[in-house]
Write an enzyme that holds these catalytic residues in place. Structure first.
Site, PDB file in Angstrom:
ATOM      1  N   ASP A 128      41.710  40.777  41.608  1.00  0.00           N
ATOM      2  CA  ASP A 128      40.967  39.862  42.485  1.00  0.00           C
ATOM      3  C   ASP A 128      41.941  39.262  43.492  1.00  0.00           C
ATOM      4  OD1 ASP A 128      38.532  40.239  41.178  1.00  0.00           O
ATOM      5  OD2 ASP A 128      38.939  38.656  39.728  1.00  0.00           O
ATOM      6  N   ASP A 144      33.037  42.996  43.782  1.00  0.00           N
ATOM      7  CA  ASP A 144      32.218  41.841  43.408  1.00  0.00           C
ATOM      8  C   ASP A 144      31.213  41.501  44.501  1.00  0.00           C
ATOM      9  OD1 ASP A 144      33.556  41.516  40.986  1.00  0.00           O
ATOM     10  OD2 ASP A 144      35.068  40.206  41.869  1.00  0.00           O
TER      11      ASP A 144
END
Length: 218
Positions: A128, A144
């Site tokens: 991330d 995401d």
């Protein structure tokens, strides 16, 4: 304007597969760049506080939940991917093909991290690196973004009643609405909607006799 003809199964499959591969490639390429260019766990402002790059390796779900049960998320994502592939055989709608293709790409992007990244197979950490504090405290990635937006799209398509074949569901209460409108147009005390407690009497009762019917007024 006439409606478009439904997609063939092969055409729908090509759309779904192509979009899934495109999203998967974009997600993995962006993660490789993030790993190569960003310092771990250090904020790199891009547009002030509006967009910040912050590289982390996430063993859990959103907000780092479930860090000790990474394998559960791997199984869940694999199940979602398989479900989309199975459903894809029924798709004849272009919009459903696009939505499911983008969703599958997002799922595969994070699933690839779970399967092939450190610390090991099926327990890998998701990369991330995108932070938007003004919108949410979570740090996320390209996969995401597609997962969240396409899940919202799926909910909207279900809400408007769009089937996999491109047709729309007829409202279940349409017949009831027609019945209500017919009932409103029927005068009270007549027809099948006559009140059983106060049935309508003979419509000629109490009316003055017609001429020549042999009755007199008293």
């Amino acid at each position: 304007m006439s409606d478009r003809r439904p997609l063939r199964q092969a055409a729908a499959g090509i759309i779904i597969a192509s979009l899934a591969v495109l999203v998967l490639a974009a997600d993995q390429f962006a993660k490789l760049l993030a790993i190569a260019e960003l310092p771990p766990e250090q904020p790199v402002p891009v547009i002030g506080d509006f967009l910040i790059f912050y590289l982390v390796r996430n063993p859990g779900a959103a907000f780092s939940l479930g860090e000790g049960v990474t394998w559960i998320f791997t199984i869940a994502m694999a199940a979602v991917a398989v479900a989309i592939v199975v459903i894809a055989r029924r798709i004849r709608s272009r919009i459903w093909a696009v939505v499911l293709g983008l969703l599958l790409g997002g799922v595969l992007g994070n699933l690839a991290d779970r399967l092939f990244r450190e610390p090991g197979f099926a327990v890998g950490h998701v990369i991330d690196y995108i932070s938007t504090p003004w919108m949410m405290p979570a740090i996320y990635n390209v996969a995401d973004i597609f997962i969240v937006t396409m899940m919202i799209s799926v909910a909207l398509l279900v809400l408007i009643g769009l089937r996999f074949d491109g047709t729309r569901e007829r409202r279940s209460n349409a017949a009831a609405a027609d019945a209500d409108s017919s009932a409103d147009a029927t005068p009270a005390g007549t027809g099948e909607l006559r009140d059983p407690l106060f049935p309508t009497a003979d419509p000629e009762a109490g009316a003055p006799p017609a001429a020549g019917d042999g009755r007199r007024e008293s």
